[in-house]
Design a protein around this motif. Structure first.
Motif, PDB file in Angstrom:
ATOM      1  N   GLU A   1       1.020  -1.110  -0.170  1.00 37.11           N
ATOM      2  CA  GLU A   1       0.171   0.087  -0.061  1.00 37.11           C
ATOM      3  C   GLU A   1       0.871   1.165   0.002  1.00 37.11           C
ATOM      4  O   GLU A   1       0.374   2.661   0.165  1.00 37.11           O
ATOM      5  N   GLN A   2       1.902   1.455   0.302  1.00 33.92           N
ATOM      6  CA  GLN A   2       2.853   2.305  -0.128  1.00 33.92           C
ATOM      7  C   GLN A   2       3.375   2.701  -0.913  1.00 33.92           C
ATOM      8  O   GLN A   2       4.049   3.442  -1.788  1.00 33.92           O
TER       9      GLN A   2
ATOM     10  N   ASP B   1      -6.821   7.974   7.824  1.00 36.68           N
ATOM     11  CA  ASP B   1      -6.627   5.974   8.528  1.00 36.68           C
ATOM     12  C   ASP B   1      -6.678   6.287   9.651  1.00 36.68           C
ATOM     13  O   ASP B   1      -7.126   5.773  11.092  1.00 36.68           O
TER      14      ASP B   1
ATOM     15  N   ARG C   1      -1.077  10.204  -0.305  1.00 31.75           N
ATOM     16  CA  ARG C   1      -0.706   8.749   0.218  1.00 31.75           C
ATOM     17  C   ARG C   1      -0.786   9.452   1.457  1.00 31.75           C
ATOM     18  O   ARG C   1      -1.247   8.780   2.606  1.00 31.75           O
TER      19      ARG C   1
ATOM     20  N   PHE D   1      -2.953   8.452   5.020  1.00 33.49           N
ATOM     21  CA  PHE D   1      -3.027   7.131   6.236  1.00 33.49           C
ATOM     22  C   PHE D   1      -3.446   8.078   7.243  1.00 33.49           C
ATOM     23  O   PHE D   1      -3.571   6.815   8.490  1.00 33.49           O
TER      24      PHE D   1
END
Length: 235
Positions: A26-27, A61, A54, A58
């Motif tokens: 996911e990175q 989240d 990105r 995160f």
């Protein structure tokens, strides 16, 4: 494996790392650039470059998860990742996005970050054998429905199990006993006739213990291969 080998009536499986061999990153810069192209093509075009986007994702989240822990009632709460996507997109002026498009965006991100996905060897035959001897199989997974259900269908697992519970639909995750109890209540599972099979000692085995059911731990990278192919007699 003989029918005598199946001493439980109900076999509850974790998904990733237990039934499914999966690798995601996911990175990955490539994955994020691929996803942003998908968003642009589907009208979600207001966003910064992938590095800032990105970072925002995160952080958002993590904030959602921290908020759910603070508000209770669970030590291991679960978010719905679609809420994160919605707020992230709206932050940059992408308004009135339908639930359908949010779900499609979620799966597009998963596809961009997924390096491979496959069933462990022997899984299909093993699940079929469970049904041949009159037993039941279920999935209980800490996972997001928006991309996990499409993966379950992609692999044909929806046709091999009798029920699926994903944590994003229940606001909590393993090892919370309420997550186990939700499955047991819906399908009227008797604790001493049910076993949880998974690769995480805390979430799967200790969680099952908290719900008064036995657990089988598949520990180590080759454990699922050995388990499904070697006719485990204590099942």
């Amino acid at each position: 494996m003989s029918s005598q080998g199946f001493r439980y009536d109900n076999y509850v499986f974790d998904l990733y790392g237990t039934l499914v061999d999966l690798n995601v990153d996911e990175q990955s810069a490539h994955a994020w650039k691929t996803w942003l192209k998908w968003l642009d093509a589907h009208g979600i075009s207001k966003h910064p470059d992938y590095l800032a986007f990105r970072k925002d994702f995160f952080e958002l989240d993590a904030a959602y998860r921290e908020r759910m822990i603070a508000e209770g009632p669970y030590t291991h709460p679960e978010i719905d990742i679609l809420d994160v996507y919605r707020e992230l997109f709206e932050r940059y002026g992408n308004r009135n996005i339908s639930e359908e498009l949010l779900a499609e965006a979620s799966y597009a991100f998963r596809e961009a970050t997924r390096e491979y996905i496959r069933l462990f060897p022997g899984v299909e035959a093993f699940l079929n054998r469970i049904h041949e001897v009159g037993k039941k199989a279920y999935i209980l997974s800490n996972a997001q429905a928006s991309y996990t259900m499409p993966e379950i269908k992609l692999l044909g697992l929806d046709k091999l199990v009798d029920g699926i519970h994903l944590s994003s639909d229940y606001k909590c995750m393993k090892p919370e006993k309420d997550f186990f109890f939700g499955l047991m209540k819906e399908y009227l599972l008797i604790p001493d006739k049910t076993v949880m099979i998974g690769d995480n000692p805390e979430a799967d085995v200790e969680g099952a213990k908290g719900a008064m059911i036995n657990g089988i731990l598949l520990q180590g990278p080759i454990a699922p291969n050995v388990f499904y192919l070697d006719c485990i007699s204590f099942l």
